[in-house]
Design an enzyme around this catalytic site. Sequence first.
Site, short mmCIF file in Angstrom:
data_model
loop_
_atom_site.label_atom_id
_atom_site.label_comp_id
_atom_site.label_asym_id
_atom_site.label_seq_id
_atom_site.Cartn_x
_atom_site.Cartn_y
_atom_site.Cartn_z
N GLU A 60 9.56 -7.69 15.64
CA GLU A 60 9.11 -8.94 16.32
C GLU A 60 9.99 -9.39 17.36
O GLU A 60 9.26 -9.93 18.31
CB GLU A 60 9.41 -9.89 15.23
CG GLU A 60 8.47 -10.05 13.86
CD GLU A 60 8.74 -8.98 13.06
OE1 GLU A 60 9.87 -8.24 12.93
OE2 GLU A 60 7.79 -8.61 12.13
N HIS A 129 8.18 -16.48 3.31
CA HIS A 129 6.84 -16.32 3.53
C HIS A 129 6.16 -17.65 3.56
O HIS A 129 4.75 -17.63 3.47
CB HIS A 129 6.01 -15.22 2.76
CG HIS A 129 6.21 -13.87 3.17
ND1 HIS A 129 7.39 -13.32 2.67
CD2 HIS A 129 5.73 -12.92 4.07
CE1 HIS A 129 7.74 -12.03 3.18
NE2 HIS A 129 6.58 -11.75 3.89
C1 LIG Z 1 10.12 -9.01 9.62
C2 LIG Z 1 8.71 -8.83 9.12
N1 LIG Z 1 7.84 -8.44 9.58
C3 LIG Z 1 6.67 -8.36 9.05
C4 LIG Z 1 6.53 -8.22 7.50
C5 LIG Z 1 5.22 -8.13 7.03
N2 LIG Z 1 5.20 -7.00 6.28
C6 LIG Z 1 5.54 -6.80 5.07
S1 LIG Z 1 5.76 -5.32 4.51
C7 LIG Z 1 5.14 -4.73 5.90
C8 LIG Z 1 4.99 -3.17 6.12
C9 LIG Z 1 6.35 -2.35 6.19
O1 LIG Z 1 6.14 -1.09 6.03
P1 LIG Z 1 7.22 -0.07 5.56
O2 LIG Z 1 8.91 -0.62 6.16
O3 LIG Z 1 6.88 1.27 6.04
O4 LIG Z 1 7.44 -0.26 4.14
P2 LIG Z 1 6.18 0.22 3.10
O5 LIG Z 1 5.39 -0.94 2.93
O6 LIG Z 1 5.34 1.22 3.74
O7 LIG Z 1 6.86 0.52 1.78
C10 LIG Z 1 5.04 -5.60 6.71
C11 LIG Z 1 4.57 -5.44 8.14
C12 LIG Z 1 7.77 -8.86 7.00
N3 LIG Z 1 7.56 -8.98 5.65
N4 LIG Z 1 8.77 -9.02 7.80
#
Ligand SMILES: Cc1ncc(C[n+]2csc(CCOP(=O)(O)OP(=O)(O)O)c2C)c(N)n1
Lengths: 329, 326
Positions: A60, A129
């Site tokens: 972000e 959230h």
């Molecule tokens: C700071 C932040 N940005 C965006 C999100 C929305 N979000 C939740 S999980 C996710 C994907 C995370 O990907 P990864 O770290 O690869 O974990 P995975 O879900 O694949 O286990 C996103 C974009 C969030 N919760 N927090």
Amino acid sequence: MRKLTYAGALNEALRLEMQRDPTIFVAGEDVGTYGGIFGVTNGLLAEFGPKRVVDTPITESAIIGMATGAAAAGLRPVVELMFIDFIGVSLDQLFNQAAKMKYMFGGKATLPLVLRTECGAGMSAAAQHSQCLESWFMHVPGLKVVLPSTPYDAKGLLISSIRDNNPIVFIEHKMLYGTEGEVPEGEYTIPLGKADIKRAGTDVTVVATLAMVPKALAVAEELSKEGISVEVIDPRTLTPLDEETILESVKKTHRLVIVTEEVGHAGSSAEIAARVAEKAFDYLDAGIRRVTAPFSPVPFSPALESHFIPSEAKIMDAVRAVLGAPETA
Amino acid sequence: MSEIPKETLLSIYETMVKIRVFESRVSELFAQGKLPGFIHLYIGEEAVATGVCAHLNPGDYITSTHRGHGHLIAKGGDLKLMMAELYGKRTGYCKGKGGSMHIADVDLGILGANGIVGGGPPIATGAGFALKYQGKDNVAVCFFGDGASNQGTTHEGMNMAAIWKLPVVFVCENNFYGISLSQERHQSISDIADRAAAYDMPGVVVDGNDVTAVYEAAAEAIKRARAGHGPSLIECKTYRYRGHFEGDPTVYRSKEELEAWMKKDPIPRFETNLKKMGLLDDARIMAIHKEMEDRVDEAIRFAEESPWPDPSELLEDIYTGPAVVV
Ligand SMILES: Cc1ncc(C[n+]2csc(CCOP(=O)(O)OP(=O)(O)O)c2C)c(N)n1
Ligand SMILES: [Mg+2]
């Protein structure tokens, strides 16, 4: 007139503006392939391609900072912060960079950038959230803060925001995305800094924002059956704040209730109350009332969340209270 | 694998099954509308949490993610308290205040699932700082995703842990996606472990669907951390079977890709090995599955029979000490 959802109206605003001005691009997490986690950027990738609809990494700070740099260098970014809560990850780029660049540079920078984001409780999405944080942005000189409550306003305000030459925090409410309303085809703008009287009335002024607007309107409708006439005002933008419309209304009704989903402590409701106390004190026949979320993080359990979000009953009580009735809720 | 004690191998198998069963039931409960909020499931990735946490004791810390149920179970989390939390009941781990994305058990060293991508790494670094400060030989393990590997907080946490030689093990669960964005679209490297070089710490890539490989890599990193030699990065390549969250239509990936990964499922793979070693037979496998089903059933019953939190609890637990009235 044709009806659109709030999400659909925002989508249309983005499309129309992107068709009009090739310097506008959209970027953010999952805005392309996925069409936005709440569907607001749906179809944009297919229409405008990956150069103008950019899926970003989950970073972000870099999203907002990149938008700031791109705006300074001549583009008009419209970037999405998936949940307003994530501003915590990226505050510096907005508060210290984007907001202050023009001033610090002695006016020699123009930053036409829109940060679209989404706030609010109601989905059991819990403390990281679900927040309403509009006052954080109101507090920073250099930013404008826009928060539509209807599909009509969403479209017109987003078009105006994109055309504005300042950094704008455009706050949507997640529980409004599915709400429907009349939206004209084609482009139209709504001036930033102009409140809307959502319902005219003579006995009490209710100032409400975002998801509290439909609740305030429902309360006004209910009370009209008892002969109580409630005027409902949606400021639509907090910076600039349309003090004029609010003061005019209070001078007419002599009573004010302010309703936000934000916590009251140091919230936007406090600013509005202070303005009225400063500038229309002599017109008030009753103390100003605020209906806000309690000073608590947003709880997960529906059993708690439903008590966190200001209810129609609480709004109703506050309106009755400024009219002199004993409270019930 | 031959050096791993038999009881450990069996307990690893049981934990993986426990996670799989728990998550599968959670998926069903969500579909039935019984669970509010966002649910991110760990199905397919069980070997990572299990292989790492098999080395940990309650004095060791973990930080988890939004996809946290597997980490919690592997670290010894109580199924009943977890399930009650997912339901939003007062008897849950967080009294219904946190939900799936915030389940924590500080007494067990679980510093919480996390709703913020990249929220965990600096916290794990801080737990490692405290452990070193207190002269303990415990470690802090940070689970994070491929998506989170790009966040500034992740890099800042790793850098700090490295310069101060803190007992932290960074475990990256590379499941090749951050929601809809595939790894090749979100970073220009293919091995996240390469980033360890930037912090002068060991970085290894392991097959995250091979629980013994995870176990062995974790053994090395944890030994190093306990001995005071500083942090390591382990990248586990794995895959999530479910959508990013329950209800995700997964438009961004192909069925073929999913099916190819399902052929590498960590549980049957390990099962086959244990059978070859004579540690498991079909009857035992069935008994273990049945036991886990029963335990999850019990957890569901507990959650369903539990009371909702009382509205008066909304304003509790915000501050330590007297309530702060604003
Ligand atoms: C700071 C932040 N940005 C965006 C999100 C929305 N979000 C939740 S999980 C996710 C994907 C995370 O990907 P990864 O770290 O690869 O974990 P995975 O879900 O694949 O286990 C996103 C974009 C969030 N919760 N927090
Ligand atoms: Mg991932």
